[in-house]
Design a protein around this motif. Structure first.
Motif, PDB file in Angstrom:
ATOM      1  N   PHE A  67       0.833  -1.197   0.000  1.00 11.30           N
ATOM      2  CA  PHE A  67       0.000   0.000   0.000  1.00 11.30           C
ATOM      3  C   PHE A  67       0.869   1.249   0.000  1.00 11.30           C
ATOM      4  N   VAL A  68       0.458   2.255  -0.794  1.00 14.73           N
ATOM      5  CA  VAL A  68       1.178   3.526  -0.851  1.00 14.73           C
ATOM      6  C   VAL A  68       0.312   4.661  -0.315  1.00 14.73           C
ATOM      7  N   ALA A  69      -0.870   4.854  -0.901  1.00 10.22           N
ATOM      8  CA  ALA A  69      -1.742   5.954  -0.486  1.00 10.22           C
ATOM      9  C   ALA A  69      -3.149   5.712  -1.002  1.00 10.22           C
ATOM     10  N   LEU A  70      -4.132   6.308  -0.310  1.00 11.14           N
ATOM     11  CA  LEU A  70      -5.516   6.221  -0.767  1.00 11.14           C
ATOM     12  C   LEU A  70      -6.215   7.556  -0.609  1.00 11.14           C
ATOM     13  N   ILE A  71      -7.302   7.710  -1.376  1.00 11.33           N
ATOM     14  CA  ILE A  71      -8.178   8.869  -1.254  1.00 11.33           C
ATOM     15  C   ILE A  71      -9.606   8.351  -1.206  1.00 11.33           C
ATOM     16  N   THR A  72     -10.356   8.811  -0.205  1.00  8.76           N
ATOM     17  CA  THR A  72     -11.721   8.330  -0.016  1.00  8.76           C
ATOM     18  C   THR A  72     -12.691   9.074  -0.923  1.00  8.76           C
ATOM     19  N   ARG A  73     -13.948   8.640  -0.889  1.00  8.83           N
ATOM     20  CA  ARG A  73     -14.979   9.291  -1.711  1.00  8.83           C
ATOM     21  C   ARG A  73     -15.126  10.766  -1.365  1.00  8.83           C
ATOM     22  N   SER A  74     -14.919  11.082  -0.097  1.00  8.36           N
ATOM     23  CA  SER A  74     -15.079  12.473   0.350  1.00  8.36           C
ATOM     24  C   SER A  74     -13.814  13.300   0.148  1.00  8.36           C
ATOM     25  N   GLY A  75     -12.731  12.638  -0.289  1.00  6.77           N
ATOM     26  CA  GLY A  75     -11.502  13.371  -0.561  1.00  6.77           C
ATOM     27  C   GLY A  75     -10.461  13.303   0.542  1.00  6.77           C
ATOM     28  N   SER A  76     -10.750  12.582   1.621  1.00  8.25           N
ATOM     29  CA  SER A  76      -9.739  12.400   2.660  1.00  8.25           C
ATOM     30  C   SER A  76      -8.629  11.502   2.131  1.00  8.25           C
ATOM     31  N   THR A  77      -7.417  11.757   2.604  1.00 11.97           N
ATOM     32  CA  THR A  77      -6.281  10.981   2.110  1.00 11.97           C
ATOM     33  C   THR A  77      -5.517  10.335   3.259  1.00 11.97           C
ATOM     34  N   TYR A  78      -4.820   9.266   2.917  1.00 15.08           N
ATOM     35  CA  TYR A  78      -3.999   8.550   3.884  1.00 15.08           C
ATOM     36  C   TYR A  78      -2.822   7.963   3.136  1.00 15.08           C
ATOM     37  N   ALA A  79      -1.620   8.088   3.725  1.00 13.82           N
ATOM     38  CA  ALA A  79      -0.422   7.572   3.068  1.00 13.82           C
ATOM     39  C   ALA A  79       0.335   6.645   4.008  1.00 13.82           C
ATOM     40  N   ALA A  80       1.036   5.703   3.432  1.00 21.57           N
ATOM     41  CA  ALA A  80       1.873   4.798   4.208  1.00 21.57           C
ATOM     42  C   ALA A  80       3.027   5.568   4.837  1.00 21.57           C
ATOM     43  N   TYR A 138       0.659   0.574  -9.119  1.00 20.58           N
ATOM     44  CA  TYR A 138      -0.675   0.205  -9.584  1.00 20.58           C
ATOM     45  C   TYR A 138      -1.724   1.114  -8.972  1.00 20.58           C
ATOM     46  N   CYS A 139      -2.683   1.487  -9.772  1.00 17.04           N
ATOM     47  CA  CYS A 139      -3.876   2.185  -9.324  1.00 17.04           C
ATOM     48  C   CYS A 139      -4.966   1.151  -9.078  1.00 17.04           C
ATOM     49  N   ALA A 140      -5.794   1.382  -8.050  1.00 17.92           N
ATOM     50  CA  ALA A 140      -6.827   0.417  -7.723  1.00 17.92           C
ATOM     51  C   ALA A 140      -8.060   1.119  -7.182  1.00 17.92           C
ATOM     52  N   ALA A 141      -9.212   0.446  -7.297  1.00 13.96           N
ATOM     53  CA  ALA A 141     -10.485   0.990  -6.820  1.00 13.96           C
ATOM     54  C   ALA A 141     -11.183  -0.030  -5.944  1.00 13.96           C
ATOM     55  N   ALA A 142     -11.818   0.472  -4.874  1.00 10.76           N
ATOM     56  CA  ALA A 142     -12.524  -0.395  -3.938  1.00 10.76           C
ATOM     57  C   ALA A 142     -13.782   0.282  -3.439  1.00 10.76           C
ATOM     58  N   VAL A 143     -14.679  -0.498  -2.857  1.00 18.62           N
ATOM     59  CA  VAL A 143     -15.909   0.063  -2.291  1.00 18.62           C
ATOM     60  C   VAL A 143     -15.779   0.278  -0.791  1.00 18.62           C
ATOM     61  N   VAL A 144     -14.639  -0.115  -0.210  1.00 18.59           N
ATOM     62  CA  VAL A 144     -14.406   0.084   1.211  1.00 18.59           C
ATOM     63  C   VAL A 144     -13.089   0.814   1.411  1.00 18.59           C
ATOM     64  N   ASP A 145     -12.973   1.538   2.535  1.00 18.93           N
ATOM     65  CA  ASP A 145     -11.705   2.167   2.887  1.00 18.93           C
ATOM     66  C   ASP A 145     -10.777   1.087   3.422  1.00 18.93           C
ATOM     67  N   SER A 146      -9.674   0.855   2.724  1.00 23.18           N
ATOM     68  CA  SER A 146      -8.789  -0.223   3.132  1.00 23.18           C
ATOM     69  C   SER A 146      -7.388   0.001   2.594  1.00 23.18           C
ATOM     70  N   ILE A 147      -6.392  -0.485   3.364  1.00 26.84           N
ATOM     71  CA  ILE A 147      -5.019  -0.468   2.872  1.00 26.84           C
ATOM     72  C   ILE A 147      -4.603  -1.865   2.412  1.00 26.84           C
ATOM     73  N   GLU A 148      -5.554  -2.802   2.403  1.00 30.07           N
ATOM     74  CA  GLU A 148      -5.257  -4.170   2.001  1.00 30.07           C
ATOM     75  C   GLU A 148      -5.557  -4.370   0.518  1.00 30.07           C
ATOM     76  N   ALA A 149      -4.606  -4.913  -0.210  1.00 31.90           N
ATOM     77  CA  ALA A 149      -4.781  -5.114  -1.642  1.00 31.90           C
ATOM     78  C   ALA A 149      -5.981  -6.004  -1.953  1.00 31.90           C
ATOM     79  N   LEU A 150      -6.258  -6.961  -1.081  1.00 27.60           N
ATOM     80  CA  LEU A 150      -7.368  -7.885  -1.324  1.00 27.60           C
ATOM     81  C   LEU A 150      -8.723  -7.189  -1.319  1.00 27.60           C
ATOM     82  N   SER A 151      -8.797  -6.009  -0.736  1.00 26.48           N
ATOM     83  CA  SER A 151     -10.061  -5.270  -0.684  1.00 26.48           C
ATOM     84  C   SER A 151     -10.387  -4.563  -1.991  1.00 26.48           C
ATOM     85  N   TYR A 152      -9.436  -4.505  -2.903  1.00 29.89           N
ATOM     86  CA  TYR A 152      -9.600  -3.731  -4.128  1.00 29.89           C
ATOM     87  C   TYR A 152     -10.068  -4.615  -5.274  1.00 29.89           C
TER      88      TYR A 152
END
Length: 121
Positions: free
Chosen positions: A47-60, A94-108
């Protein structure tokens, strides 16, 4: 059908910068959590970083303060701005999309084809 296309990878010297783009087709980004992962041969996808639907971000922790994930609006690409690059950042990203907030690759559920980033020391 959801499709993700990454671009912007390449070769850069240590200390340099690159910006990766993830362009969507078939949907708008505000329906999904978007993330960047990276992988080197012989290791698990990281995991490197994510952005939620509302625009919040989180980075490793490994990239916090150096990498920034962003998007302009629901229909724009998702970007990963990478500054102060190090040799250990070398990987396929890699870019990825998921329906849940997660840092786990399996969630995408959806993945791009990947783009190579090589940082020379």
């Amino acid at each position: 059908q959801v499709q993700l296309v990454e671009s912007g990878g390449g070769l850069v010297q240590a200390g340099g910068s690159l910006r990766l783009s993830c362009t969507p087709s078939g949907y708008t980004f505000n329906k999904y959590v978007m993330a960047w992962f990276r992988q080197v041969p012989g290791k698990e996808r990281e995991f490197v970083a994510l952005i939620t639907r509302s625009g919040s971000t989180y980075a490793a922790d490994a990239v916090k303060g150096r990498f920034t994930i962003s998007r302009d609006n629901a229909k724009s690409p998702v970007y990963l701005q990478m500054n102060s690059l190090k040799a250990e950042d070398t990987a396929v990203y890699y870019c990825a999309a998921a329906v849940v907030d997660s840092i786990e690759a399996l969630s995408y559920n959806f993945w791009g084809q990947g783009t190579q980033v090589t940082v020379s020391s």
